[in-house]
Enzyme design. Structure first.
Site, PDB file in Angstrom:
ATOM      1  N   ASP A 209     -64.196   8.916   3.259  1.00  0.00           N
ATOM      2  CA  ASP A 209     -62.927   8.966   2.516  1.00  0.00           C
ATOM      3  C   ASP A 209     -62.528  10.382   2.127  1.00  0.00           C
ATOM      4  O   ASP A 209     -61.493  10.584   1.510  1.00  0.00           O
ATOM      5  CB  ASP A 209     -63.053   8.094   1.259  1.00  0.00           C
ATOM      6  CG  ASP A 209     -61.721   7.856   0.564  1.00  0.00           C
ATOM      7  OD1 ASP A 209     -60.713   7.650   1.266  1.00  0.00           O
ATOM      8  OD2 ASP A 209     -61.683   7.885  -0.680  1.00  0.00           O
TER       9      ASP A 209
ATOM     10  N   SER B 185     -55.995   6.384  -1.588  1.00  0.00           N
ATOM     11  CA  SER B 185     -56.422   5.404  -0.591  1.00  0.00           C
ATOM     12  C   SER B 185     -55.947   4.015  -1.009  1.00  0.00           C
ATOM     13  O   SER B 185     -56.064   3.629  -2.175  1.00  0.00           O
ATOM     14  CB  SER B 185     -57.947   5.406  -0.460  1.00  0.00           C
ATOM     15  OG  SER B 185     -58.424   6.698  -0.145  1.00  0.00           O
TER      16      SER B 185
ATOM     17  N   GLN C  21     -57.766   3.836   7.820  1.00  0.00           N
ATOM     18  CA  GLN C  21     -57.322   3.756   6.430  1.00  0.00           C
ATOM     19  C   GLN C  21     -55.816   3.926   6.339  1.00  0.00           C
ATOM     20  O   GLN C  21     -55.229   4.717   7.076  1.00  0.00           O
ATOM     21  CB  GLN C  21     -57.991   4.851   5.585  1.00  0.00           C
ATOM     22  CG  GLN C  21     -57.591   4.818   4.122  1.00  0.00           C
ATOM     23  CD  GLN C  21     -58.228   5.943   3.310  1.00  0.00           C
ATOM     24  OE1 GLN C  21     -57.554   6.888   2.925  1.00  0.00           O
ATOM     25  NE2 GLN C  21     -59.536   5.826   3.056  1.00  0.00           N
TER      26      GLN C  21
END
Length: 293
Positions: A210, A235, A285
């Site tokens: 991430d 996110s 993502q």
């Protein structure tokens, strides 16, 4: 072992407080919320604690629901959705202050032989030829909304040796580029003894996944991101597929790109390759991408 790596490993070592219920600490962040990679990695640790050792995660799908409070501990509850002969499924909910902040579903499988192919590893310079974070980030201090961000970022990432292959988005703000980015990474230390197990390597890869994934979205628009203050991001969801074994203490190439952005959201795809060219992990993502008014 480096103290900062030990701190990260301790962060992922959740406290069992009841059957299928665990509690984890939060890590100080450069932003006023829990780092997404931390909560995803801790949730995967919780799921793994309820599955037989002969089954490893092969995929996870998750949603970030609320901004986590970095000053409070997080409780993870695990539902044992299914235990089959070869596969198992778990669902995890992360809770703070009585509210869910993150959900994760993970599937586990026994190792078996089968058909095999992969995309070839893209070209990239050797990681040893690239500047370390300590060498690179201070060059951009004048571009950040606050020069003190450099120190905070270096402290937050000290357990990870992360090296940019290309100039990062905060260094090219105002100049559009191909929506593709690459970094090499590994943890700052050798994982041995009790820490040398495949589950921990997978969870550390999840933690790092991430960190730079949405960079490719920023590059497409010449934006520097939250560090320069020209974009607000977070996110929204995160999916990973674990294809082949890897070691988090050995170099991994994280190759990312962005096929689209729209409606205040950007989509990014990532692939992690071992240094000898094996495709280890695929990541997708969608992230919030807003321009301050």
């Amino acid at each position: 072992m480096d103290a900062t790596l030990q701190y990260l490993l301790d962060l992922l070592d959740l406290e069992p407080i009841e059957r299928d219920i665990f509690r984890g600490d939060s890590h100080a962040s450069v932003i006023p919320r829990v780092f997404g990679g931390q909560v995803a990695a801790q949730a995967l640790v919780a799921a793994c604690r309820t599955v037989p050792e002969d089954r490893l995660p092969h995929s996870l799908h998750s949603y970030f629901l609320r901004a986590g409070d970095p000053g409070s501990r997080i409780v993870y509850t695990v539902d044992r959705i299914r235990d089959g002969r070869s596969y198992a499924t778990r669902r995890v909910v992360a809770v703070q202050h009585g509210q869910p902040i993150f959900t994760l579903s993970a599937s586990f499988a026994k190792a078996e032989e089968g058909l095999e192919h992969q995309d070839p590893m893209p070209d990239a310079p050797d990681p040893e030829t690239l500047p370390t974070a300590d060498e690179l980030l201070p060059r951009y201090a004048d571009l950040f909304w606050d020069p003190g961000v450099v120190k905070l970022l270096l402290e937050a990432r000290k357990a990870i040796d992360l090296r940019y292959v290309n100039e990062p988005p905060f260094g090219t703000a105002g100049r559009q580029r191909e929506p593709r980015a690459q970094v090499w990474f590994r943890v700052n230390g050798k994982l041995a003894g009790e820490y040398d197990n495949p589950v921990l390597h997978l969870c550390l890869g999840t933690y790092v996944s991430d960190m730079t994934l949405l960079d490719s979205v920023l590059l497409a628009h010449g934006r520097g991101g939250w560090m320069t203050g020209d974009t607000v991001g977070a996110s929204l969801d995160h999916a990973m597929w674990f294809h082949r074994p890897f070691r988090a203490d050995e170099w991994l190439l994280y190759d990312t790109d962005s096929p689209t952005s729209q409606s205040g959201r950007g989509l990014a795809r990532g692939r992690m390759y071992t240094r000898d060219g094996r495709l280890a992990v695929s990541v997708i993502q969608e992230g919030l991408m807003r321009v301050p008014r």
